[in-house]
Design a protein around this motif. Sequence first.
Motif, mmCIF file in Angstrom:
data_model
loop_
_atom_site.group_PDB
_atom_site.id
_atom_site.type_symbol
_atom_site.label_atom_id
_atom_site.label_comp_id
_atom_site.label_asym_id
_atom_site.label_seq_id
_atom_site.Cartn_x
_atom_site.Cartn_y
_atom_site.Cartn_z
ATOM 1 N N ASN A 256 1.017 -1.664 0.122
ATOM 2 C CA ASN A 256 0.142 0.087 -0.095
ATOM 3 C C ASN A 256 0.649 1.355 0.242
ATOM 4 O O ASN A 256 0.460 2.206 -0.410
ATOM 5 C CB ASN A 256 -1.180 -0.155 1.419
ATOM 6 C CG ASN A 256 -2.055 -0.367 0.483
ATOM 7 O OD1 ASN A 256 -2.139 -1.007 0.066
ATOM 8 N ND2 ASN A 256 -2.602 -1.017 2.279
ATOM 9 N N ARG A 259 1.181 3.937 -3.302
ATOM 10 C CA ARG A 259 -0.038 4.952 -3.050
ATOM 11 C C ARG A 259 1.191 6.701 -3.042
ATOM 12 O O ARG A 259 0.389 7.274 -3.672
ATOM 13 C CB ARG A 259 -1.438 5.415 -2.480
ATOM 14 C CG ARG A 259 -0.161 5.765 -0.855
ATOM 15 C CD ARG A 259 -1.538 5.045 0.027
ATOM 16 N NE ARG A 259 -1.625 6.055 1.539
ATOM 17 C CZ ARG A 259 -1.200 5.160 2.749
ATOM 18 N NH1 ARG A 259 -0.946 4.265 2.189
ATOM 19 N NH2 ARG A 259 -0.323 5.493 3.910
ATOM 20 N N ASN A 293 1.709 -3.042 -7.843
ATOM 21 C CA ASN A 293 1.583 -2.984 -7.404
ATOM 22 C C ASN A 293 1.862 -1.512 -7.683
ATOM 23 O O ASN A 293 1.789 -0.443 -8.131
ATOM 24 C CB ASN A 293 1.847 -2.435 -5.641
ATOM 25 C CG ASN A 293 0.490 -3.396 -5.778
ATOM 26 O OD1 ASN A 293 -0.724 -3.389 -4.742
ATOM 27 N ND2 ASN A 293 0.237 -4.963 -5.294
#
Length: 354
Positions: A256, A259, A293
């Motif tokens: 994450n 981001r 990602n």
Amino acid sequence: MAASSSSAAAPCRFLSPLATAASRALLLSSRTPPPTRRRLLLATTATTIAAAMATSSQSGASASSSFKVVDSHLHVWASPQQAKEGYPYFPGQEATLRGDADFLLECMDEAGVDGALIVQPINHMFDHSLVTSVLKKYPSKFIGCCLANPADDGSGIKQLEYLIVQEKYRAVRFNPNLWPSGQKMTNEVGRSLFAKAGELGAPVGILVMKGISLYIQEIEELCRDYPKTTVILDHMAFCKPPTNDEEEKAFSSFLNLSRFPQVYVKYSGLFRISRETYPYEDTAQLLSRVISNYGANRIMWGSDFPYVVPECGYKGAKEAVSHVASKISVSPSDLEWILGKTVSQLFQGAWVAP
């Protein structure tokens, strides 16, 4: 990372799992005891992946000339003789592995690695004189990542600026274990160091040996408050293939962080993040998710020399990347980014002949 050097360390060529059968036999007969179970395992593994590596090297032969293979994470430290002559080890951090520049260059040459980012080792703590001497001797081969000194008196901020501006270091490492007891990387000194790095255009490499979960909030806070400071997460933030919900949660928190567009990842020290022996195939699932990602252009390979030498050899460390990538059908273009283009783009102007 830290640790040590032995002048009796075996030659790089011997330690590579993919050394030719002939050279291995010659070395074993001339200077080594009967093969151990570990050596036989490495030899068997080499046979298993040799065909794939041959195909990979042939198909990428033309492409290999268009980019430099660059190691984004390794260390050098003084030989025992150098330590006596002016580059002493930090007390309690004496080297037990061979990690001198001559040995590194030998290994890089054998593996076909064109350049590297040298990370200041704990063996010399905040005395950067040894690494600085190597950077000055081989300016087209190496650039440096200094070690942040988070001392309460703030003296590390001046040292950081000196090393980057005067000694031309290109990055800085944050090791949260070096912060004063009870302090976080987000304390006043840590924030000042982080901000100064961004001001000077030096990415901050973060070492989370105890796991990403302990530091995720600090990293998120720094990324949020200082978006101009580039961050590099060493060794995939020490995330191994998850085996339970807690590990999956930690890995997801690491993913994450993608981001934040200023965050990059080192797919480095594979022996540290794998639960298997060489060639660390279980890291394929990690790499696949990280590519999804972050994108390959935010991922960079690193060997973690010299710690990797007794694990699988330096050449083996490089070749494992192509082997793992073949398991998840990483495109040749993405593999080029991981093996050198990402780090070269991040540190523009490095690894070019003067």
